[in-house]
Design a protein around this motif. Structure first.
Motif, PDB file in Angstrom:
ATOM      1  N   MET A 286       4.906 -48.636  12.935  1.00 32.70           N
ATOM      2  CA  MET A 286       6.066 -47.108  13.828  1.00 32.70           C
ATOM      3  C   MET A 286       5.140 -46.123  13.314  1.00 32.70           C
ATOM      4  SD  MET A 286       8.970 -46.268  14.365  1.00 32.70           S
ATOM      5  CE  MET A 286      10.755 -46.530  14.780  1.00 32.70           C
TER       6      MET A 286
ATOM      7  N   ASN B 285       1.718 -45.794  12.845  1.00 32.46           N
ATOM      8  CA  ASN B 285       0.860 -45.536  14.338  1.00 32.46           C
ATOM      9  C   ASN B 285       1.619 -45.417  14.966  1.00 32.46           C
ATOM     10  OD1 ASN B 285      -1.196 -45.556  14.930  1.00 32.46           O
ATOM     11  ND2 ASN B 285      -0.736 -46.980  16.637  1.00 32.46           N
ATOM     12  N   ASN B 286       3.409 -44.807  15.740  1.00 29.65           N
ATOM     13  CA  ASN B 286       3.262 -44.336  16.831  1.00 29.65           C
ATOM     14  C   ASN B 286       3.887 -42.609  15.838  1.00 29.65           C
ATOM     15  OD1 ASN B 286       3.552 -46.900  17.891  1.00 29.65           O
ATOM     16  ND2 ASN B 286       6.031 -47.617  17.903  1.00 29.65           N
ATOM     17  N   ASN B 287       4.675 -43.001  14.707  1.00 28.60           N
ATOM     18  CA  ASN B 287       4.543 -41.274  14.046  1.00 28.60           C
ATOM     19  C   ASN B 287       3.500 -40.660  14.569  1.00 28.60           C
ATOM     20  OD1 ASN B 287       7.662 -42.002  14.374  1.00 28.60           O
ATOM     21  ND2 ASN B 287       7.833 -42.751  12.224  1.00 28.60           N
TER      22      ASN B 287
ATOM     23  N   ILE C 247       1.305 -40.462  15.697  1.00 34.76           N
ATOM     24  CA  ILE C 247       0.294 -40.457  17.348  1.00 34.76           C
ATOM     25  C   ILE C 247       1.558 -39.434  17.856  1.00 34.76           C
ATOM     26  CG2 ILE C 247       0.303 -41.340  20.050  1.00 34.76           C
ATOM     27  CD1 ILE C 247      -0.662 -43.958  18.807  1.00 34.76           C
ATOM     28  N   GLN C 248       2.610 -39.761  17.826  1.00 30.35           N
ATOM     29  CA  GLN C 248       3.571 -38.594  18.376  1.00 30.35           C
ATOM     30  C   GLN C 248       3.652 -37.062  17.596  1.00 30.35           C
ATOM     31  OE1 GLN C 248       5.303 -39.084  20.427  1.00 30.35           O
ATOM     32  NE2 GLN C 248       6.755 -36.451  20.346  1.00 30.35           N
TER      33      GLN C 248
ATOM     34  N   TYR D 235      -1.536 -42.406  24.896  1.00 32.59           N
ATOM     35  CA  TYR D 235      -0.181 -42.554  25.365  1.00 32.59           C
ATOM     36  C   TYR D 235       0.811 -43.013  25.141  1.00 32.59           C
ATOM     37  CZ  TYR D 235       3.694 -39.133  27.492  1.00 32.59           C
ATOM     38  OH  TYR D 235       4.379 -38.568  27.693  1.00 32.59           O
TER      39      TYR D 235
ATOM     40  N   GLU E  18      -0.472 -46.138  22.678  1.00 34.27           N
ATOM     41  CA  GLU E  18      -0.329 -45.768  21.674  1.00 34.27           C
ATOM     42  C   GLU E  18      -1.682 -47.082  20.737  1.00 34.27           C
ATOM     43  OE1 GLU E  18       3.738 -47.149  20.406  1.00 34.27           O
ATOM     44  OE2 GLU E  18       4.221 -44.727  21.182  1.00 34.27           O
TER      45      GLU E  18
END
Lengths: 235, 181
Positions: free
Chosen positions: A1, A3-5, A7-8, B143, B146
């Motif tokens: 999670m 990591n997702n943030n 990347i976002q 993208y 990830e």
């Protein structure tokens, strides 16, 4: 999670437009594709493995009647009946399909009967000059020229030295002919005293010369002329 | 490497459990890998061909996998290389320039039965096809999947710095395309 943030956030920094796009999958897949895929791949692998399993006897098989028609098929391909698929053809088809599809028919023409009347006789008697011989001759000629040049140069060099010696020493045949007997005697006496006699005579010889009379000296000189001398001392 | 993958690799190396382990690996990764390939090559038929070829290579090469990276990294590397090879072959087979091969991929997107030119998510797919192949792979891995840059550098055998720069440029190009079309 986390990591997702991250990347976002990264994408938001680069492009808010792209970061805010909907990531919904737009493509569709045939129904049941993923459930059947594993078995599909296993079947392919199994078939491939079967083909390489070892057998006690010859594992390979050929179509029925293959060898019966093989000779005729090859002959027809050689005659140009069918375009045989060779490795170069396959390679060309992969790299440049348009070129591979073009006909290899020769577009050029020759006059009728050209090859029958070609004058091979002339070609057979044509003079063949070995390039090797020409090279050899050139080499020998070059050596001869250099040797000749050295010889001529050496000759002129030594000749000049002799001439120069004669010129610089002041010893001139013509001037000797003009000398009187008295002048020669005086010269010899002076040379003997100073020791400056041609060839560096020793004192003993000088002394002997002093004891000689004029007639004896003249006689000596006439009996023993210098090489090339063509004059006689006047008595 | 995570425990499950380690166990699967061990079972794959045993003759009695080889096929079962392989099937498990297939089921675990097939969808992720399929979508990665699909976004590269666009059509289902092409993606199916590439995916199957890719897993046959996995079957032949998994025994020699050195386990110096995650299994999924290794799988993604094969999938990406197979996709790039497929696109390269398409380029060679085409008698037109590479720009027109890209137009061909765009046409394939537009030919999809669900295509809607007004929807941003379709525009995004069209924009992605404008990217050079390797840059496209970088963008898709970051993208959609990830993937961390560290893993991506093993997949694409490129430095992390170069990948960051490539992703940055890709995002900018996509933004330009979406704003101007």
């Amino acid at each position: 999670m986390e990591n997702n943030n991250r990347i976002q956030d990264e994408l938001q920094e680069i492009s808010s437009v792209v970061a805010n796009l909907n990531r919904r999958n737009v493509y569709s897949v045939p129904s049941g594709y993923f459930s059947s895929l594993p078995q599909l791949i296993i079947n392919r692998i199994t078939e491939a493995d079967k083909a390489v399993l070892p057998f006690a006897s010859n594992p390979f098989s050929v179509p029925q009647g293959y060898f019966d028609g093989l000779a005729a098929e090859i002959l027809s391909k050689v005659a140009g009946g069918t375009k045989a698929e060779s490795e170069p053809d396959n390679e060309l088809a992969e790299v440049a399909p348009l070129l591979a599809s073009l006909s290899k028919k020769n577009p050029y023409t020759v006059p009728a009967g050209y090859f029958n009347t070609l004058e091979f006789k002339q070609l057979a008697t044509a003079k063949v000059v070995k390039m090797g011989l020409f090279k050899k001759i050139t080499r020998y000629a070059a050596a001869a020229v250099i040797t000749g040049a050295l010889a001529v140069g050496g000759f002129f060099y030594t000749n000049n030295n002799t001439t120069d010696t004669a010129a610089t020493s002041g010893f001139n045949k013509e001037s000797l002919q003009q000398l009187s007997e008295q002048e020669i005697i005086e010269y010899l006496n002076a040379s003997a005293v100073s020791g400056d006699v041609k060839g560096g005579q020793d004192q003993n010889l000088l002394h002997q010369t002093k004891e000689l009379s004029d007639e004896e000296i003249l006689q000596y000189l006439n009996e023993n002329p210098e090489p090339g001398d063509a004059f006689q001392l006047k008595g | 490497m995570n425990h499950d993958d380690k166990e699967l690799l061990y079972q794959f190396k045993q003759a009695s459990t080889k096929e079962k382990a392989f099937t498990s690996i297939l089921k675990k990764y097939q969808e992720k890998l399929y979508w990665h390939i699909r976004r590269m090559v666009v059509t289902h038929d092409d993606a199916n061909d590439v995916l199957q070829n890719m897993f046959i290579k996995v079957w032949n090469g998994l025994e020699n996998f050195r386990e110096d990276s995650q299994l999924y990294t290794w799988l993604y590397r094969i999938a990406t290389n197979e996709s790039l090879t497929f696109l390269e072959q398409q380029k060679r087979r085409s008698i037109t320039s590479f720009d027109e091969v890209d137009t061909g991929l765009s046409n394939k997107i537009k030919a999809d039965e669900g295509f809607d030119a007004n929807k941003l998510e379709w525009k995004l797919q069209l924009a992605i096809q404008q990217l050079p192949e390797k840059q496209r792979a970088v963008f898709l891995l970051r993208y959609y999947d990830e993937m961390p840059y560290e893993e991506m550098s093993r997949v694409l055998e490129t430095s992390e710095g170069a990948l960051k720069a490539s992703y940055h440029h890709a995002a900018k190009k996509i933004e330009d395309y979406i704003l101007n079309h």
